[in-house]
Write an enzyme that holds these catalytic residues in place. Structure first.
Site, short mmCIF file in Angstrom:
data_model
loop_
_atom_site.label_atom_id
_atom_site.label_comp_id
_atom_site.label_asym_id
_atom_site.label_seq_id
_atom_site.Cartn_x
_atom_site.Cartn_y
_atom_site.Cartn_z
N CYS A 454 18.24 -17.08 -3.37
CA CYS A 454 17.21 -16.36 -4.14
C CYS A 454 17.84 -15.45 -5.18
O CYS A 454 17.21 -15.15 -6.21
CB CYS A 454 16.31 -15.57 -3.19
SG CYS A 454 17.21 -14.45 -2.11
N HIS A 827 16.20 -10.16 0.33
CA HIS A 827 15.62 -11.24 -0.49
C HIS A 827 15.42 -10.72 -1.91
O HIS A 827 15.16 -9.53 -2.12
CB HIS A 827 14.27 -11.67 0.11
CG HIS A 827 13.59 -12.74 -0.65
ND1 HIS A 827 14.11 -14.00 -0.79
CD2 HIS A 827 12.41 -12.75 -1.33
CE1 HIS A 827 13.28 -14.74 -1.52
NE2 HIS A 827 12.24 -14.01 -1.86
#
Length: 996
Positions: A454, A827
């Site tokens: 990510c 994330h």
């Protein structure tokens, strides 16, 4: 006497009058009488019991039978013979078409009086055969309950041997066809009681004959896994499973999941129907069996079954939390389904619209069950927030609903996620990542997460949304001798033109992978961005050197020469310049050095840092090196994170003032919001530092991007161990150092240094301070005095004559957010919008200079939220408030785009001219063909997937519409009692919806 009794019963006298006469007849029956009279009375009482059209008549018949069975046993035994019972069971009793429903009750009543008779064994043998025949005829729940009652009271009548096994299997078949046709609560309670009697008989048989359990379960699985049934098997089958000993569970599940004769479709059908059993109100251990089978399927890697079943059933399971009577089991199944579904956010996101309403309902219920369930649900939700971060717009209403409930700590969350995952090997689920049927409604394309990538996805999407850079990359000619840039061109082209909802950046990842990164581990997106830009820059520089050698051989044209002698694309788009000045405090000699940068790494000042206190400079207090991002390659083309912040310098030797101005920051004062006040910005004639203080000091409860930039640009003192070696003094001296921006980049990249090294834990910790982000930023750029006068005279950039600075205006275009508390985990996702030059601005009107802020700010430009494969519409409000709602989600890397002005005007003009001449970038032939072929392949894949999915989904058991439960709760606020969504009870409709 029988004639008298019949006349009395059939008369029109009131029942109380009849009762007195009947009582006399019954008393007389206790006296000795001849056999013929007994038979007549037994025939009459049998007729009354079996065909009486009122309950009163049947009661009279029962009472007379009991008297004759007790006082005339020999006659009763003779009457109650095998042939008579066989006739009753096979032919029935009463007129044709109106056969009695009470034959089994009659036999049960009479059996108690012949247990010790010589004919008892013959009767038992007959009944063992006849009850088996009866259940093979598939009687309804009422008749099955009567058979069960008879056999429970008289176990001698239960079939034995092979017949017993067949009886159990056929009885399970009967249960599978049970249906409750009425919606009345009394009828439903009667139905549940009937089912309980039947399953109770099975439990009794299994206790005495354990060898019949596994064949019975095999029959049960055959029923629920059948794909040929017209109607779904009854949820009443749940009552059977509750009596299976739990010690058999492991063996049963192991045999099922390893049986190659069971197809995936059959297994999916079976587990889907079992999950429907959570709505059965009387079942015990049902949730344990469902979870055990789900775990068993995960153990043999049947992930496709688990995914389909979870996505199709999880909403129905969730809706059952409304009902106290089934809540505990439903919550257990829901917890496992969500905690195990860790490869994708799909299952959790299906529940998001329904969570606030359920939470409100449970709070309203105010019971121990509701309170406990709310706490467990909140824990589950926070686990999902942790696992699937990056969806602030979706999560906001849910977070608001559970904000008053306890929040589990991170260790607890990791423990829950760790012990419930289907597999510890992430690559085993790679092919099951979110399936998106079509492109996002935004028209944008997502990027597939290839295993903690990510950090790369968010950077690529930010670069892609930098439209000037994207167009330049897409316009590159074929055979440009830049392999990494070519791969980026292909990736951008697919993001622009692919029909897929998300594409895989695998090829670009392998080409742009920093060699020191650990595969599969989370990385720092800022570090990746710096490495990527440096690689692209160096690659193009290498191409230029090759060109120089070719030029010497006269192998290139003048047009190519002009192209190659320009700056690299990275320098044009992201390159800025900064002057570092060091002044010896003894001899006042100043040395300076200009450096290029592609991003500015902004450290956080100490919490007690006062940025508003000085009259001429921004004072800097002592700050430890732990707040400075450690650089692994200081020699790379990057910002200036190596600049150390030290003690404040004396104000009487101050460097020129520096100011940063902001517009549109959500946390600034009234004057900073262009929506509330069109006269934004600062007066062009005002001192830049004073103007900045008026805005930067407006809010003291949080930091802002201008605070960090001013801290970055503020002077620092070099003393003690950091003394400066002055060439003029030829010795180490105290000195002061200041950084000044001398050229603003087209795209300004700001990295907020949130990760600092903690010597106590020997790890990098994260600074979670909320930083307000202005949508418009005014950056001071140092220029020559004559340039300042020229710019001021033409009314550009808000320059102040004699100050040496001009203001360059930047618009926010991307924000990369890090969710988590460590750089090694968490994330990344990003907010982005496209900033382009749609209209000329900053132009003089009627000869009167206007400040740059005169342009109407583009707050209406659409923001997008990019989170791996998912792309959605968003807003600047969401960008600004994300940390307020989710404290671990903090802005990390910011992209600003420079508005046209004095700085970079040639680049703006070149880009605008290219846009007018060429419009959308034209791709070279190979790239166009590759995209076209992939789009055709995608359509073919979609057709094949649709066919396969239709076959798969058609195998799933049909069930009532789950959302009716939630809709009913929304509309019905007045229900009460044991089965309603609110506090135990409720109307018949809600109860029927629960069970069926």
């Amino acid at each position: 006497m029988d004639k008298i009794l019949e006349a009395v019963v059939m008369s029109s006298y009131p029942n109380n009058v009849k009762q007195g006469l009947v009582r006399r007849v019954i008393e007389a029956a206790k006296q000795p009488m001849d056999s013929e009279q007994c038979w007549s009375m037994l025939e009459l009482s049998t007729k009354l019991y079996l065909t009486g059209d009122t309950k009163y008549k049947r009661e009279i018949g029962k009472e007379v039978l009991e008297v004759y069975g007790h006082y005339h046993p020999e006659e009763f035994e003779e009457f109650f013979n095998v042939h008579f019972l066989l006739s009753l069971l096979q032919e029935g009793y009463g007129p044709l078409g109106k056969r009695s429903h009470y034959v089994l009750d009659y036999i049960q009543l009479g059996l108690q009086f012949v247990l010790e008779s010589p004919s008892a064994n013959s009767i038992f043998s007959l009944l063992r055969i006849e009850v088996l025949r009866k259940v093979c005829e598939r009687p309804g729940p009422r008749q099955c309950a009567k058979i069960s009652k008879l056999l429970t009271q008289h176990p001698q009548c239960i079939p034995t041997g092979k017949h017993q096994l067949l009886f159990c299997q056929q009885l399970i078949r009967c249960i599978g066809q049970f249906q409750c046709v009425s919606e009345g609560e009394e009828e439903i309670m009667e139905f549940l009681e009937q089912v309980n009697k039947v399953s109770g008989l099975l439990q009794r048989i299994w206790r005495t004959q354990t060898s019949s359990i596994l064949p019975s379960l095999k029959e049960l699985f055959t029923i629920i896994s059948s794909t040929e049934e017209q109607e779904a098997p009854s949820n009443a089958l749940a009552s059977v499973v509750q009596f299976v000993p739990l010690e058999l569970m492991d063996g049963v599940i192991r045999n099922l999941t390893n049986d190659d004769s069971i197809t995936d479709v059959q297994m999916m059908m079976a587990i889907g129907r079992m999950i429907d059993w959570v709505s059965w109100p009387l079942g015990k251990n049902i949730d344990k069996w469902i979870i055990a089978l789900l775990k068993g399927l995960a153990a043999v890697k049947k992930f496709s079954i688990l995914i389909e079943v979870t996505l199709s059933k999880i909403e129905k399971v969730f809706s059952k939390l409304l009902y106290p009577i089934v809540r505990e089991g439903a919550l257990s199944v829901l917890q496992y389904m969500l905690l195990s579904f860790q490869h994708s956010h799909e299952a959790f996101h299906l529940l998001l619209p329904h969570i606030p309403r359920l939470v409100a309902s449970l709070k309203k219920e105010d019971s121990n069950s509701a309170t406990s369930s709310l706490e467990q649900l909140a824990e589950l939700i926070h686990c999902m927030f942790f696992r699937f971060s990056g969806f602030p717009d979706l999560y906001e209403p849910v977070l608001e609903a559970v904000k008053a409930l306890p929040i589990p700590n991170e260790d607890r969350i990791k423990h829950l996620l760790g012990q419930n995952a289907w597999t510890s090997q992430k690559n085993e689920l790679a092919c099951f990542y979110p399936r998106l049927a079509s492109k996002s409604e935004t028209g944008k394309i997502g990027l597939i997460n290839l295993g903690n990538t990510c950090y790369m996805n968010s950077i690529i999407q930010s670069l892609f949304m930098a439209s000037d850079f994207r167009h330049s990359v897409l316009n590159l000619t074929e055979g440009n001798s830049q392999p990494l840039m070519t791969k980026l061109q292909w990736l951008f082209a697919f993001l622009e033109h692919s029909q897929r909802p998300a594409i895989s950046p695998e090829s670009f990842l392998s080409a742009s992978w920093p060699p020191w990164f650990t595969p599969g581990a989370q990385q720092d997106c800022s570090e990746y961005l710096k490495y990527l830009l440096d690689r692209l820059h160096e690659e193009e520089k290498t191409g230029k050197r090759i060109y120089q050698k070719l030029k010497e051989s006269s192998l290139t044209s003048q047009a190519v020469e002009h192209h190659y002698l320009n700056k690299t694309l990275i320098e044009k788009m992201f390159g800025g310049k900064m002057m570092t000045k060091i002044r010896c405090l003894k001899c006042l000699n100043v040395s300076s050095r200009e450096e290029a940068f592609t991003d500015l790494s902004l450290a956080f000042p100490p919490s007690d840092r006062n940025v508003c206190g000085s009259t001429s400079i921004l004072p800097v207090e002592e700050i430890g090196p732990q707040l400075i991002e450690p650089s692994e390659n200081a020699g790379q083309l990057m910002g200036s994170p190596w600049i150390q912040r030290k003690a404040p310098m004396a104000s009487d030797h101050a460097a020129p003032s520096v100011s940063v101005e902001t517009l549109g920051s959500q946390e600034r004062g009234e004057a900073a919001n262009p929506i509330r006040d069109n006269d934004v910005g600062v007066d062009a004639a005002k001192d830049p530092l004073s103007a900045f203080r008026e805005q930067a000091c407006a809010a003291k409860d949080s930091r802002s991007v201008p605070d960090l930039i001013n801290y970055f640009l503020s002077p620092e003192r070099l003393t003690a161990e950091n003394k400066y070696h002055c060439e003029k003094c030829a010795s180490l001296q105290d000195a002061e150092k200041v950084a000044e921006l001398t050229e603003g980049p087209h795209y300004l990249i700001l990295t907020l240094l949130r990760f600092s090294f903690d010597p106590r834990t020997m790890k990098r910790k994260k600074i979670l301070d909320n930083v307000s982000i202005p949508v418009v930023l005014k950056l001071p750029i140092l220029v020559a005095p004559e340039e300042t006068e020229e710019v001021s005279r033409h009314g550009k950039d808000g320059a102040v004559p004699g100050s040496g600075f001009v203001t360059v205006v930047y618009d926010l275009c991307s924000v990369v957010v890090h969710s988590g508390i460590s750089s090694e985990s968490g994330h990344y996702y990003c907010y982005s919008r496209e900033c382009t030059d749609t209209v000329p601005h900053g132009q003089p009107r009627d000869g009167v200079p206007k400040p740059a802020s005169d342009k109407q700010l583009d707050f209406e430009i659409q923001w997008y939220l990019f989170n791996d494969t998912r792309v959605s519409f968003s807003s600047f409000e969401s960008v600004s408030n994300v940390t307020s709602f989710f404290p671990k989600d903090t802005a990390y890397v910011l992209f600003y785009r420079q508005r046209p002005g004095r700085q970079g005007c040639l680049l703006h003009e070149a880009l605008a001219e290219a846009g007018r001449l060429h419009g959308e970038p034209s791709l070279h032939k190979d790239l166009m063909e590759a995209i076209s072929k992939d789009n055709i392949l995608f359509l073919q894949e979609q057709e094949k997937e649709a066919r396969n999915r239709a076959a798969y989904i058609s195998a799933l058991p049909k069930s009532p519409l789950w959302w009716r439960d939630l809709d009913r709760d929304k509309d019905d606020d007045s229900s009460s009692g044991g089965c309603s969504p609110a506090a135990g009870g409720g109307g018949s409709g809600s109860f029927h919806g629960l069970v069926f």
